[in-house]
Scaffold this active site. Structure first.
Site, PDB file in Angstrom:
ATOM      1  N   ILE A  31      72.123  12.708  12.457  1.00  0.00           N
ATOM      2  CA  ILE A  31      72.039  11.257  12.640  1.00  0.00           C
ATOM      3  C   ILE A  31      73.040  10.777  13.700  1.00  0.00           C
ATOM      4  CG2 ILE A  31      73.751  10.490  10.911  1.00  0.00           C
ATOM      5  CD1 ILE A  31      71.551   8.587   9.834  1.00  0.00           C
ATOM      6  N   ASN A  85      81.353  23.753   9.268  1.00  0.00           N
ATOM      7  CA  ASN A  85      82.691  23.327   8.880  1.00  0.00           C
ATOM      8  C   ASN A  85      82.868  23.548   7.383  1.00  0.00           C
ATOM      9  OD1 ASN A  85      83.286  22.337  11.523  1.00  0.00           O
ATOM     10  ND2 ASN A  85      82.044  20.528  11.084  1.00  0.00           N
ATOM     11  N   GLN A  92      84.514  19.129   7.392  1.00  0.00           N
ATOM     12  CA  GLN A  92      83.283  19.049   6.576  1.00  0.00           C
ATOM     13  C   GLN A  92      83.231  17.700   5.875  1.00  0.00           C
ATOM     14  OE1 GLN A  92      82.843  22.007   3.436  1.00  0.00           O
ATOM     15  NE2 GLN A  92      80.667  21.529   3.168  1.00  0.00           N
ATOM     16  N   SER A  93      82.159  16.951   6.136  1.00  0.00           N
ATOM     17  CA  SER A  93      82.021  15.635   5.507  1.00  0.00           C
ATOM     18  C   SER A  93      80.917  15.613   4.452  1.00  0.00           C
ATOM     19  CB  SER A  93      81.753  14.556   6.569  1.00  0.00           C
ATOM     20  OG  SER A  93      80.559  14.827   7.270  1.00  0.00           O
ATOM     21  N   HIS A  98      75.635  23.642   5.537  1.00  0.00           N
ATOM     22  CA  HIS A  98      74.756  23.310   6.666  1.00  0.00           C
ATOM     23  C   HIS A  98      75.295  23.962   7.917  1.00  0.00           C
ATOM     24  CE1 HIS A  98      77.751  20.107   6.142  1.00  0.00           C
ATOM     25  NE2 HIS A  98      77.757  19.946   7.456  1.00  0.00           N
ATOM     26  N   HIS A 100      75.303  23.447  11.894  1.00  0.00           N
ATOM     27  CA  HIS A 100      75.017  22.603  13.044  1.00  0.00           C
ATOM     28  C   HIS A 100      74.504  23.519  14.155  1.00  0.00           C
ATOM     29  CE1 HIS A 100      77.590  19.042  11.852  1.00  0.00           C
ATOM     30  NE2 HIS A 100      78.200  19.959  11.139  1.00  0.00           N
TER      31      HIS A 100
HETATM   32  P1  AMP Z   1      79.969  17.995   8.618  1.00  0.00           P
HETATM   33  O1  AMP Z   1      80.792  16.795   8.999  1.00  0.00           O
HETATM   34  O2  AMP Z   1      80.276  19.249   9.339  1.00  0.00           O
HETATM   35  O3  AMP Z   1      79.968  18.163   7.105  1.00  0.00           O
HETATM   36  O4  AMP Z   1      78.478  17.654   9.045  1.00  0.00           O
HETATM   37  C1  AMP Z   1      77.724  16.673   8.402  1.00  0.00           C
HETATM   38  C2  AMP Z   1      76.788  16.108   9.437  1.00  0.00           C
HETATM   39  O5  AMP Z   1      75.790  15.383   8.757  1.00  0.00           O
HETATM   40  C3  AMP Z   1      77.438  15.139  10.426  1.00  0.00           C
HETATM   41  O6  AMP Z   1      77.273  15.640  11.753  1.00  0.00           O
HETATM   42  C4  AMP Z   1      76.679  13.834  10.211  1.00  0.00           C
HETATM   43  O7  AMP Z   1      76.436  13.127  11.410  1.00  0.00           O
HETATM   44  C5  AMP Z   1      75.387  14.325   9.588  1.00  0.00           C
HETATM   45  N1  AMP Z   1      74.711  13.368   8.723  1.00  0.00           N
HETATM   46  C6  AMP Z   1      75.256  12.570   7.779  1.00  0.00           C
HETATM   47  N2  AMP Z   1      74.293  11.854   7.176  1.00  0.00           N
HETATM   48  C7  AMP Z   1      73.116  12.207   7.755  1.00  0.00           C
HETATM   49  C8  AMP Z   1      71.762  11.806   7.568  1.00  0.00           C
HETATM   50  N3  AMP Z   1      71.396  10.886   6.656  1.00  0.00           N
HETATM   51  N4  AMP Z   1      70.812  12.364   8.359  1.00  0.00           N
HETATM   52  C9  AMP Z   1      71.147  13.280   9.307  1.00  0.00           C
HETATM   53  N5  AMP Z   1      72.414  13.716   9.507  1.00  0.00           N
HETATM   54  C10 AMP Z   1      73.382  13.170   8.746  1.00  0.00           C
END
Ligand code: AMP
Ligand code: ZN
Length: 112
Positions: A31, A85, A92-93, A98, A100
């Protein structure tokens, strides 16, 4: 996991820009893209991060990498970066495994 964002995306409860789906995994566009091509590949099964990979789920992780290679070929991206991450300090958020996949611009090393 009921309160996990990517479990909800995998279940179709939250919409995503889907690129690929099979019984085991889903690929969808990030996103907040960090490169001209930026998609995520996730298992449908909840695994918290790459730190939770073990003998019981590593075949699934191998499948995710097969899908990454197939999608990269289909998209014509010969050079790309795969990032996962793990934990807060690494950025990692979303606590659901996942990968990337980033491409389409010059990348720097070491990563920030
Ligand atoms: P990380 O921060 O490595 O855990 O990656 C999580 C990723 O998920 C980030 O790059 C966000 O931009 C992405 N993300 C969060 N919410 C969504 C969503 N609803 N659809 C697509 N990507 C998302
Ligand atoms: Zn999950």
């Amino acid at each position: 996991m009921s309160d996990c964002l990517f479990c909800k995306i995998a279940a179709g409860e939250i919409p995503s820009r889907k690129l690929y789906e099979d019984d085991l995994c889903l690929a969808f566009y990030d996103i907040e893209p960090q490169a001209p091509v930026h998609f995520l590949v996730i298992p449908k099964q909840h695994i918290a991060s790459a730190a939770e990979v073990d003998a019981g789920n590593s075949a699934l992780v191998a499948h995710l990498f097969e899908v990454i290679a197939k999608l990269a070929k289909e998209q014509g991206i010969g050079s790309f970066r795969v990032v996962s991450n793990v934990g807060e300090q690494a950025g990692q958020s979303v606590p659901h495994l996942h990968f990337h996949v980033l491409a389409g611009r010059d990348m720097t090393w070491p990563p920030g």
